[in-house]
Scaffold this motif. Structure first.
Motif, mmCIF file in Angstrom:
data_model
loop_
_atom_site.group_PDB
_atom_site.id
_atom_site.type_symbol
_atom_site.label_atom_id
_atom_site.label_comp_id
_atom_site.label_asym_id
_atom_site.label_seq_id
_atom_site.Cartn_x
_atom_site.Cartn_y
_atom_site.Cartn_z
ATOM 1 N N ARG A 105 0.830 -1.216 0.000
ATOM 2 C CA ARG A 105 0.000 0.000 0.000
ATOM 3 C C ARG A 105 0.858 1.257 0.000
ATOM 4 N N ALA A 106 1.894 1.273 0.819
ATOM 5 C CA ALA A 106 2.767 2.450 0.896
ATOM 6 C C ALA A 106 3.471 2.690 -0.431
ATOM 7 N N GLY A 107 3.951 1.631 -1.044
ATOM 8 C CA GLY A 107 4.625 1.766 -2.338
ATOM 9 C C GLY A 107 3.677 2.253 -3.417
ATOM 10 N N LEU A 108 2.474 1.734 -3.410
ATOM 11 C CA LEU A 108 1.466 2.147 -4.382
ATOM 12 C C LEU A 108 1.092 3.618 -4.174
ATOM 13 N N ALA A 109 0.989 4.024 -2.925
ATOM 14 C CA ALA A 109 0.679 5.423 -2.620
ATOM 15 C C ALA A 109 1.800 6.340 -3.101
ATOM 16 N N GLU A 110 3.028 5.940 -2.879
ATOM 17 C CA GLU A 110 4.165 6.757 -3.311
ATOM 18 C C GLU A 110 4.218 6.855 -4.830
ATOM 19 N N TYR B 97 -6.546 -2.666 -2.666
ATOM 20 C CA TYR B 97 -5.738 -1.877 -1.727
ATOM 21 C C TYR B 97 -6.418 -0.574 -1.325
ATOM 22 N N PHE B 98 -7.144 0.032 -2.266
ATOM 23 C CA PHE B 98 -7.763 1.339 -2.024
ATOM 24 C C PHE B 98 -9.167 1.361 -2.622
#
Length: 186
Positions: free
Chosen positions: A2-7, A40-41
């Motif tokens: 999730r963090a990687g996708l957000a970045e 994920y979102f």
């Protein structure tokens, strides 16, 4: 993930613009299907607010752990001062904050997320040992604390991230410090 996708999404939003970047674009850049993105979102807007719910729970826990005799405003100040940097980091730094502030759909989603976070925090204030706060006062104090954080964040943006966040939060809380009085007898 999730963090990687957000970045990754933040980078695409900055490069192409939020409105011109589709979920398909983000998913393709991450090597995922559109369907996988939605695992994920729930929405495109949520990609920038990935950790807000967890953050709200952790702040609420920190509020519940403060000393029982501490007044609610001081409790909010101390917890939110400590968490202030993490609250801002949850919005991906200066670039992410600017994107959110200039994109109506993201600002709207931020307001929804803030309302949910403030509700959790107000509940935590009322659940502190020895608390006699009513729902109205807890909501009011939590909203004022949110306004203090918002003003500190906007000033931090105006200073291009060079200002001391903790000092800005202290200044905002001091300016809004309520005079807690005993309620009038009924």
């Amino acid at each position: 993930m999730r963090a990687g996708l957000a970045e990754l999404a933040l980078g695409l939003f900055v490069e192409r613009g939020y409105e011109r970047t589709t979920v398909e674009d983000i998913a393709a850049a991450a090597g995922l299907s559109k369907r996988s993105f939605f695992r994920y979102f729930p929405t495109k807007e949520d990609v920038l607010f990935a950790d807000v719910e967890e953050l709200a729970d952790r702040i609420a826990d920190a509020i519940r752990e403060r000393p029982a005799g501490e007044d609610p405003w001081t409790c909010l100040h101390m917890v939110l001062r400590d968490w202030g940097g993490r609250v801002h980091a949850a919005r991906h730094d200066l670039t992410g904050l600017r994107l959110i502030e200039t994109t109506p759909a993201l600002r709207a989603r931020l307001h929804q997320k803030r309302d949910a976070m403030r509700s959790r925090i107000a509940t935590a204030l009322r659940e502190r040992p020895g608390s006699t706060l009513d729902a109205f006062t807890a909501d009011l104090l939590t909203a004022a604390a949110g306004a203090a954080l918002d003003a500190a964040a906007r000033e931090w943006l105006r200073c291009d991230g060079d200002a001391d966040r903790s000092a800005l939060i202290d200044e905002a809380f001091a300016a809004l410090s309520p005079r807690l009085a005993e309620p009038a007898p009924a």
